[in-house]
Design an enzyme around this catalytic site. Structure first.
Site, PDB file in Angstrom:
ATOM      1  N   ASP A   7      -2.975   0.471  -1.377  1.00 25.00           N
ATOM      2  CA  ASP A   7      -3.575   0.050  -0.125  1.00 25.00           C
ATOM      3  C   ASP A   7      -4.318   1.266   0.433  1.00 25.00           C
ATOM      4  OD1 ASP A   7      -3.965  -1.448   2.341  1.00 25.00           O
ATOM      5  OD2 ASP A   7      -2.384  -0.194   3.189  1.00 25.00           O
ATOM      6  N   ASP A   9      -5.675   1.618   4.250  1.00 26.53           N
ATOM      7  CA  ASP A   9      -5.444   1.924   5.659  1.00 26.53           C
ATOM      8  C   ASP A   9      -3.976   2.190   5.958  1.00 26.53           C
ATOM      9  OD1 ASP A   9      -8.195   1.462   6.305  1.00 26.53           O
ATOM     10  OD2 ASP A   9      -7.784  -0.676   6.064  1.00 26.53           O
ATOM     11  N   ASP A 177       1.767   0.635   3.321  1.00 30.51           N
ATOM     12  CA  ASP A 177       2.519   0.863   4.558  1.00 30.51           C
ATOM     13  C   ASP A 177       2.918  -0.440   5.221  1.00 30.51           C
ATOM     14  OD1 ASP A 177       0.600   0.354   7.295  1.00 30.51           O
ATOM     15  OD2 ASP A 177      -0.359   0.333   5.335  1.00 30.51           O
TER      16      ASP A 177
END
Length: 216
Positions: A7, A9, A177
């Site tokens: 991922d 961001d 996250d």
């Protein structure tokens, strides 16, 4: 060749590239302060896992409608250097180099628009990117998306479409996250969570996934 899926961001950098880009558009007069407040309200729903990505993209892409690809790319390049690069985690860049040295296939899979994600990936030395695709007509953006959105289960769908018969999950690693990326984390053999929120942290602990705490 094993897969290393990342991922972008709040995983490879401290912040969200779409929000940083929106701040840049406000500063350049492409969007106003009221729109910035609305964008932040939508992002709060993203972090809660309740956002309809179609709504977010329709809103945040509206300032790009009828703008040329060249004009947008020039502004993204400024945003990259001024706002995004300083937020990249050193640990993330070291980890990318680790997988590169192993000869693994590195793919960044992001729920941000490709106009932002691809330049960031190039800066990080990653050539394969799956991000939300933007519709273009006559070298101008329409303000609309196209194809399957790389969000939640859409990330797995796009990955399967991209790799097809080449999809091999043996020794595959995934990093995120966000609870929104649970489908992706459940797909790989080895899941890792980066600065996870409370829900994802508890899930990672229960499942024995590695939890990483990165700081700038």
């Amino acid at each position: 060749m094993a897969l290393a899926l990342f991922d972008l961001d709040d995983t490879l950098l401290d912040g969200d590239t779409a929000s940083l880009w929106f701040e840049h558009m406000v500063d350049r007069g492409w969007a106003d302060a009221a729109m910035a407040r609305q964008e932040q309200a939508l992002m709060a729903r993203y972090y809660a896992g309740t956002l309809a990505m179609e709504e977010y993209m329709a809103f945040t892409l509206s300032p790009l409608a009828e703008r040329s690809l060249t004009e947008v790319a020039a502004e993204v390049a400024l945003c990259l250097q001024e706002r995004i690069v300083p937020r990249l985690y050193p640990e993330a860049q070291a980890l990318l180099q680790h997988y590169r040295a192993r000869g693994d296939r590195i793919i960044i899979i992001s729920a941000s628009g490709e106009h932002i994600v691809r330049p960031v990936a190039r800066h990080l030395g990653v050539s394969e990117v799956l991000a939300i695709e933007l519709e273009q007509v006559a070298d101008r953006y329409t303000g609309r998306t196209q194809g399957v959105l790389t969000y939640q289960g859409g990330k797995v769908t796009r990955l399967r479409q991209w790799l097809g018969e080449e999809l091999d999950l043996l020794d595959s690693h995934g990093y995120s996250d966000s609870i929104n990326d649970l489908p992706l984390l459940e797909l790989v053999e080895f899941a890792h969570v980066v600065n996870p929120g409370e829900r994802l942290a508890k899930l990672a602990l229960a499942r024995g996934w590695e939890s990483l705490l990165w700081r700038r």
